[in-house]
Design an enzyme around this catalytic site. Structure first.
Site, short mmCIF file in Angstrom:
data_model
loop_
_atom_site.label_atom_id
_atom_site.label_comp_id
_atom_site.label_asym_id
_atom_site.label_seq_id
_atom_site.Cartn_x
_atom_site.Cartn_y
_atom_site.Cartn_z
CB SER A 109 -0.97 -0.03 1.19
OG SER A 109 -2.02 0.89 1.00
CD GLU A 204 -2.26 -2.84 -4.19
OE1 GLU A 204 -3.45 -3.02 -3.88
OE2 GLU A 204 -1.53 -2.02 -3.59
CG HIS A 273 -5.30 -2.76 -0.47
ND1 HIS A 273 -4.33 -2.41 -1.39
CD2 HIS A 273 -5.09 -1.97 0.61
CE1 HIS A 273 -3.58 -1.43 -0.89
NE2 HIS A 273 -4.02 -1.15 0.32
#
Length: 302
Positions: A109, A204, A273
């Site tokens: 992230s 992503e 995620h």
């Protein structure tokens, strides 16, 4: 490329929070999980603090990270949370310490900014995998098991894609680089632009509407990040349902941008995620086989 040694029984892992604030119970859970792997842990002095929407001031967060990177006893660095904030400190990371004594670094992230910087400045292979807050104390949890495999073995990681319309046939070999799409787009224009010629780009995302995904990919394309790519590995696009423009899906956006590149593209990879995610090395050789639906990634450790 430089590799850190894989983590071994008894190794010390520093738990740091270079981005968002961390609930104490998440740090405690991560400590218990790593103890179950036979590892020792040390929580950074400021890791459980809070300053606005961050875990501490820039200097506090940087101090914990650099202390971990400089300490010869520390063999691994686990980021406790993503969120936001790593880009605020990444230019002042002690990359000299990284080159002198490489350590296993894991996170995802917002930690994408750190992964990219470590690669550009030191050529360090790292691990795109769960933060301490996303590891789970659940028996046989695939996410936790995959993270342990990625940091404690020297075996390749085989990632099998699920059904997904974003696929272009072919086979690509190259170094795997990338991570969270928004963070990659935010990195464009900084000093940390990786050489992606012949590489496989991993992307992503979470909680971004399709038009925002479109914006990030367009930014990377205009900045030249797609020039010379060998392939694209598409991870999880979680909670990216259309709301403002409900007629356009994220799958349509991804297909529209990626399938005309003329290179292999494989969507549906459990990286990102989602409820379950697979940890993979970044900065290491990988093979993307869209026909077989697999991404095989060499180990990040030696």
């Amino acid at each position: 490329m430089i590799k850190a040694g894989r983590l071994r029984d008894g190794d010390l892992v520093a738990l740091v929070a270079p981005a968002g604030a961390v609930p104490p119970e998440q740090a405690a859970s991560a400590e218990r999980i790593l103890a179950g792997w036979g590892l020792r842990t040390r929580v950074g002095r400021h890791a459980l603090g809070r300053h606005t929407y961050l875990s501490g001031t820039d200097d506090e967060r940087l101090s914990d990270l650099n202390e971990a990177l400089r300490d010869p006893e520390v063999r691994g660095v686990l980021c406790l949370r993503g969120g936001y904030g790593t880009q605020r400190i990444v230019d002042r990371v002690d990359f000299g310490a990284v080159r002198a004594d490489p350590k296993m670094v894991i996170g995802f992230s917002d930690i994408t900014a750190l992964h990219v910087a470590l690669w550009c400045e030191a050529g360090l292979a790292s691990v795109h995998g769960p933060t301490g807050g996303t590891l789970r104390e659940v028996l046989d949890c695939p996410t936790t098991a995959a993270a342990r495999h990625a940091v404690m073995t020297t075996e390749p990681v085989v990632v099998v894609a699920g059904s997904d319309p974003v696929v272009r046939a072919g086979r690509a070999e190259g170094v795997l680089l990338g991570g969270n799409l928004t963070l990659l787009a935010s990195t464009a224009g900084t000093r940390h632009r990786p050489d992606l010629s012949g590489a496989i780009l991993l992307i992503e995302e979470v909680s971004e509407e399709p038009y925002r995904v479109d914006r990030s990919i367009t930014q990377l394309k205009r900045a030249g990040w797609f020039d010379g790519l060998a392939g694209v590995a598409v991870g999880q696009f979680t909670d990216c349902e259309p709301r403002k423009y409900p007629e356009f899906t994220v799958e349509q956006v991804l297909a529209g941008h990626l399938l005309d590149l003329g290179i292999p593209v494989l969507g549906g990879l459990p990286i990102g995620h989602g409820d379950q995610q697979t940890a993979v090395g970044l900065g290491v050789p990988a093979v993307l086989d869209a026909g077989a639906g697999t991404l095989i990634v060499e180990p990040a450790g030696r």
